[in-house]
Design an enzyme around this catalytic site. Structure first.
Site, PDB file in Angstrom:
ATOM      1  N   ASP A  18       0.861  -1.185   0.000  1.00 60.27           N
ATOM      2  CA  ASP A  18       0.000   0.000   0.000  1.00 60.27           C
ATOM      3  C   ASP A  18       0.893   1.230   0.000  1.00 60.27           C
ATOM      4  O   ASP A  18       2.011   1.191   0.530  1.00 60.27           O
ATOM      5  CB  ASP A  18      -0.913  -0.005   1.241  1.00 60.27           C
ATOM      6  CG  ASP A  18      -2.134   0.897   1.069  1.00 60.27           C
ATOM      7  OD1 ASP A  18      -3.254   0.368   0.965  1.00 60.27           O
ATOM      8  OD2 ASP A  18      -1.956   2.141   1.025  1.00 60.27           O
ATOM      9  N   LYS A  24      -0.501   3.212   7.369  1.00 63.05           N
ATOM     10  CA  LYS A  24      -1.294   1.976   7.322  1.00 63.05           C
ATOM     11  C   LYS A  24      -0.373   0.757   7.313  1.00 63.05           C
ATOM     12  O   LYS A  24      -0.590  -0.210   8.050  1.00 63.05           O
ATOM     13  CB  LYS A  24      -2.129   2.012   6.032  1.00 63.05           C
ATOM     14  CG  LYS A  24      -3.278   1.058   6.005  1.00 63.05           C
ATOM     15  CD  LYS A  24      -4.026   1.157   4.693  1.00 63.05           C
ATOM     16  CE  LYS A  24      -5.101   2.225   4.702  1.00 63.05           C
ATOM     17  NZ  LYS A  24      -5.815   2.307   3.425  1.00 63.05           N
ATOM     18  N   THR A  79     -12.108   2.192  -5.307  1.00 63.59           N
ATOM     19  CA  THR A  79     -12.593   2.888  -6.511  1.00 63.59           C
ATOM     20  C   THR A  79     -13.669   3.869  -6.055  1.00 63.59           C
ATOM     21  O   THR A  79     -14.852   3.640  -6.270  1.00 63.59           O
ATOM     22  CB  THR A  79     -13.170   1.895  -7.539  1.00 63.59           C
ATOM     23  OG1 THR A  79     -14.120   1.042  -6.882  1.00 63.59           O
ATOM     24  CG2 THR A  79     -12.085   1.042  -8.150  1.00 63.59           C
ATOM     25  N   GLU A  92     -15.189  -9.337  -5.261  1.00 61.49           N
ATOM     26  CA  GLU A  92     -15.257  -9.662  -3.837  1.00 61.49           C
ATOM     27  C   GLU A  92     -16.639  -9.267  -3.322  1.00 61.49           C
ATOM     28  O   GLU A  92     -17.141  -8.195  -3.660  1.00 61.49           O
ATOM     29  CB  GLU A  92     -14.178  -8.822  -3.116  1.00 61.49           C
ATOM     30  CG  GLU A  92     -14.084  -9.057  -1.655  1.00 61.49           C
ATOM     31  CD  GLU A  92     -13.775 -10.508  -1.361  1.00 61.49           C
ATOM     32  OE1 GLU A  92     -12.710 -10.976  -1.779  1.00 61.49           O
ATOM     33  OE2 GLU A  92     -14.612 -11.170  -0.717  1.00 61.49           O
ATOM     34  N   ARG A 128     -18.807  -8.560   3.301  1.00 62.70           N
ATOM     35  CA  ARG A 128     -19.526  -7.541   4.071  1.00 62.70           C
ATOM     36  C   ARG A 128     -18.635  -7.095   5.209  1.00 62.70           C
ATOM     37  O   ARG A 128     -18.038  -7.931   5.895  1.00 62.70           O
ATOM     38  CB  ARG A 128     -20.809  -8.135   4.674  1.00 62.70           C
ATOM     39  CG  ARG A 128     -21.782  -8.684   3.663  1.00 62.70           C
ATOM     40  CD  ARG A 128     -22.717  -9.677   4.322  1.00 62.70           C
ATOM     41  NE  ARG A 128     -22.002 -10.848   4.834  1.00 62.70           N
ATOM     42  CZ  ARG A 128     -22.498 -11.733   5.683  1.00 62.70           C
ATOM     43  NH1 ARG A 128     -23.709 -11.585   6.147  1.00 62.70           N
ATOM     44  NH2 ARG A 128     -21.775 -12.773   6.083  1.00 62.70           N
ATOM     45  N   ALA A 167     -36.490  -1.702   7.034  1.00 65.44           N
ATOM     46  CA  ALA A 167     -36.667  -0.267   6.771  1.00 65.44           C
ATOM     47  C   ALA A 167     -35.946   0.511   7.863  1.00 65.44           C
ATOM     48  O   ALA A 167     -35.777   0.036   8.982  1.00 65.44           O
ATOM     49  CB  ALA A 167     -38.151   0.073   6.763  1.00 65.44           C
ATOM     50  N   GLY A 182     -25.743   2.956   3.611  1.00 59.75           N
ATOM     51  CA  GLY A 182     -24.595   3.847   3.458  1.00 59.75           C
ATOM     52  C   GLY A 182     -23.367   2.989   3.283  1.00 59.75           C
ATOM     53  O   GLY A 182     -23.444   1.847   2.846  1.00 59.75           O
ATOM     54  N   CYS A 188     -19.625   1.104  -0.177  1.00 65.01           N
ATOM     55  CA  CYS A 188     -19.948   0.330  -1.381  1.00 65.01           C
ATOM     56  C   CYS A 188     -21.280   0.696  -2.014  1.00 65.01           C
ATOM     57  O   CYS A 188     -21.309   1.250  -3.108  1.00 65.01           O
ATOM     58  CB  CYS A 188     -19.926  -1.162  -1.048  1.00 65.01           C
ATOM     59  SG  CYS A 188     -18.258  -1.762  -0.765  1.00 65.01           S
TER      60      CYS A 188
HETATM   61  C1  UDX Z   1     -22.094  -4.438   0.854  1.00 63.73           C
HETATM   62  C2  UDX Z   1     -22.540  -5.772   0.250  1.00 63.73           C
HETATM   63  O1  UDX Z   1     -23.411  -6.445   1.138  1.00 63.73           O
HETATM   64  C3  UDX Z   1     -21.329  -6.629  -0.047  1.00 63.73           C
HETATM   65  O2  UDX Z   1     -21.722  -7.848  -0.634  1.00 63.73           O
HETATM   66  C4  UDX Z   1     -20.446  -5.861  -0.986  1.00 63.73           C
HETATM   67  O3  UDX Z   1     -19.312  -6.622  -1.285  1.00 63.73           O
HETATM   68  C5  UDX Z   1     -20.041  -4.530  -0.384  1.00 63.73           C
HETATM   69  O4  UDX Z   1     -21.213  -3.795  -0.030  1.00 63.73           O
HETATM   70  P1  UDX Z   1     -21.342  -3.610   3.265  1.00 63.73           P
HETATM   71  O5  UDX Z   1     -21.122  -2.260   2.663  1.00 63.73           O
HETATM   72  O6  UDX Z   1     -20.329  -4.153   4.220  1.00 63.73           O
HETATM   73  O7  UDX Z   1     -21.471  -4.695   2.112  1.00 63.73           O
HETATM   74  O8  UDX Z   1     -22.735  -3.525   4.042  1.00 63.73           O
HETATM   75  P2  UDX Z   1     -24.158  -4.253   4.038  1.00 63.73           P
HETATM   76  O9  UDX Z   1     -24.214  -5.236   5.118  1.00 63.73           O
HETATM   77  O10 UDX Z   1     -24.538  -4.692   2.677  1.00 63.73           O
HETATM   78  O11 UDX Z   1     -25.077  -3.009   4.456  1.00 63.73           O
HETATM   79  C6  UDX Z   1     -25.134  -1.852   3.639  1.00 63.73           C
HETATM   80  C7  UDX Z   1     -26.024  -0.811   4.235  1.00 63.73           C
HETATM   81  O12 UDX Z   1     -27.389  -1.191   4.094  1.00 63.73           O
HETATM   82  C8  UDX Z   1     -25.809  -0.513   5.720  1.00 63.73           C
HETATM   83  O13 UDX Z   1     -25.842   0.897   5.917  1.00 63.73           O
HETATM   84  C9  UDX Z   1     -26.989  -1.180   6.373  1.00 63.73           C
HETATM   85  O14 UDX Z   1     -27.345  -0.570   7.571  1.00 63.73           O
HETATM   86  C10 UDX Z   1     -28.071  -1.010   5.321  1.00 63.73           C
HETATM   87  N1  UDX Z   1     -29.164  -1.981   5.388  1.00 63.73           N
HETATM   88  C11 UDX Z   1     -28.909  -3.312   5.231  1.00 63.73           C
HETATM   89  C12 UDX Z   1     -30.469  -1.543   5.596  1.00 63.73           C
HETATM   90  O15 UDX Z   1     -30.722  -0.338   5.734  1.00 63.73           O
HETATM   91  N2  UDX Z   1     -31.468  -2.461   5.632  1.00 63.73           N
HETATM   92  C13 UDX Z   1     -31.259  -3.786   5.477  1.00 63.73           C
HETATM   93  O16 UDX Z   1     -32.231  -4.548   5.517  1.00 63.73           O
HETATM   94  C14 UDX Z   1     -29.922  -4.228   5.281  1.00 63.73           C
END
Ligand code: UDX
Length: 433
Positions: free
Chosen positions: A30, A35, A85, A146, A149, A252, A257, A260
């Site tokens: 990196d 880091k 990205t 990838e 989560r 809901a 956020g 990703c």
């Molecule tokens: C996500 C994807 O799940 C993962 O497969 C991908 O590789 C990267 O993006 P992540 O960003 O870690 O992973 O979070 P995730 O668990 O998906 O939750 C995303 C957001 O959605 C969070 O803010 C969560 O609070 C929100 N969420 C999730 C809801 O508001 N309601 C839900 O029912 C589920």
């Protein structure tokens, strides 16, 4: 296998450590010196459950090293690219500058027989262009998205639910190399699909677009529930019993956020525009808009509950990270709500078990409490915006003793509404009264 991993963020650091745990010899690279210095002594630069232990174990085994010197990749034969990205500053598209820089740094060390494996989330078409750049070295490019989560990243990396390899036509040699890297998962029967490059790139963004759509769908239902007196959590339960729909990702609340989903759906629409297919993904703009409206809904609800103005009122904001079990505040709905209320003149005191340092770095204007009870003490309003177990498990009776006014907004529909009401609280959920 001798492996290099370029990019040691949420994705790359976990990937490097997990590959070392599986028995490979790994070097993490990196450009961020701080880091790398932390990782080299086994200290994760971010919070991810299980990562600290994994780093300690694999560094001690001698199979994992970290460096800022890309030339150290020279003795690896498999080169993972796991750089970020992010969204561009002036638009919705993905900023590919880190991917390009990673490839530039690797090029002098690539040889025939080497495989470059892209893991970063990129706009469809990116990997074909990268393959052309790599071709003169004799190395091959493979795209291997990838799906991890945050909060479950270690498990998701060691035991993925599927493996997708995007390859150029006829590149069976690269498939065999990656099969050796992932031998552990394949032996356990993990489904593995070999596709073309474009399909592999699309799998990732399509999956995230689908998940974002599912969340925004139920949040749109929450808006309707709010106008009709219906209960969106019961609605989600009833919908979820239909196996074709399923209950997961139908919670809901204040919306999605993180690093990703928001930027991936925006980059996807930007790419569709470039491809002349704007209409195909026009709905994702609506998905984004519904999602952002939920943050405003919490702020409006807070204002209404405080009699039309939040000026000078103490608001305890529980949670700043985008979801529990992470310290990540990128595009966090919770932090947005805190900042908006502060902007309206509220005396916001935010708390979070892991996210305060990152939140403070971005928003030093907010007040942060070390202890939950310091945020709660004397509060005119409590808002739960990240469903950490510390908050969903709060005792409504004891909590009531601390606050000035027992009003709670449950931005994640994660509290036991009846128990809070029974303890004398005015409870306001999302899409439910
Ligand atoms: C996500 C994807 O799940 C993962 O497969 C991908 O590789 C990267 O993006 P992540 O960003 O870690 O992973 O979070 P995730 O668990 O998906 O939750 C995303 C957001 O959605 C969070 O803010 C969560 O609070 C929100 N969420 C999730 C809801 O508001 N309601 C839900 O029912 C589920």
């Amino acid at each position: 296998m001798r492996i290099s991993v370029t990019g040691c963020g949420y994705l790359g650091a976990v990937h490097a450590a997990a590959m070392a745990q599986l028995g490979h010899d790994v070097i993490g690279i990196d450009v961020d010196e701080a880091k790398i210095a932390a990782l080299a002594v086994g200290r994760p630069p971010f919070y991810e459950p299980g990562l600290s232990e994994l780093l300690t174990e694999t560094i001690a085994s001698g199979r994992l090293r970290f460096t800022t010197d890309a030339s150290q990749a020279f003795d690896a034969t498999v080169h993972f690219i796991a750089v970020g990205t992010p969204q561009t500053r002036d638009g919705n598209a993905a900023d590919l500058r880190f991917v390009d820089a990673a490839v530039d740094a690797l090029l002098p060390h690539l040889e025939p027989g080497h495989v470059v494996v892209g893991k970063s989330t990129v706009p469809v078409g990116t990997s074909a262009a990268l393959a052309e750049r790599i071709r003169p070295t004799g190395a091959r490019l493979l795209w291997n998205p990838e799906f991890l989560r945050e909060g479950y990243a270690v498990r998701d990396t060691v035991e993925p639910d599927r493996l997708v390899y995007g390859v150029e036509t006829g590149d069976e040699a690269s498939v065999a190399v990656l099969d050796e890297v992932y031998a552990h998962a394949l032996e356990k029967g993990t489904p593995r699909m070999v596709t073309d490059l474009a399909t592999a790139e699309l799998v990732k963004v399509a999956a995230n677009a689908y998940l974002a759509t599912k969340i925004s769908f139920i949040n749109a239902m929450a808006e309707i529930a709010e106008a009709t007196g219906a209960d969106v959590t019961q609605l989600a339960d009833a919908l979820g019993y239909d196996n074709r729909i399923g209950r997961r990702f139908l919670n809901a609340g204040v919306g999605f956020g993180g690093g990703c989903l928001p930027k991936d759906i925006r980059a996807f629409t930007a790419r569709a525009d470039e491809l002349g297919r704007s209409d195909a993904l026009a709905f994702l703009k609506e998905v984004d808009a519904i999602n952002l409206r939920r943050r405003r809904r919490v702020v409006d609800l807070a204002t209404a509950e405080l009699g039309g103005s939040v000026v000078g009122r103490k608001v305890a904001v529980l949670g700043v990270t985008f979801k529990p079990h992470s310290d990540d505040v990128r595009d966090s709905p919770a932090l947005d709500v805190a900042v908006a209320l502060k902007g309206l003149g509220a005396n916001v005191v935010a708390a979070d078990p892991r996210g305060v340092a990152n939140a403070r770095a971005r928003h030093p204007q907010l007040e942060y409490a070390e202890e939950t009870k310091d945020a709660l003490r004397g509060a005119d309003l409590v808002i739960l915006v990240t469903e950490w177990p510390e908050y969903t498990g709060l005792d409504p009776v004891a909590t009531r003793e601390l606050v000035a006014q027992p009003i709670v907004i449950d931005g994640r529909n994660a509290l036991d509404r009846d128990a809070w009401a029974a303890a004398g609280w005015r409870y306001r959920g999302m899409g439910r009264s």
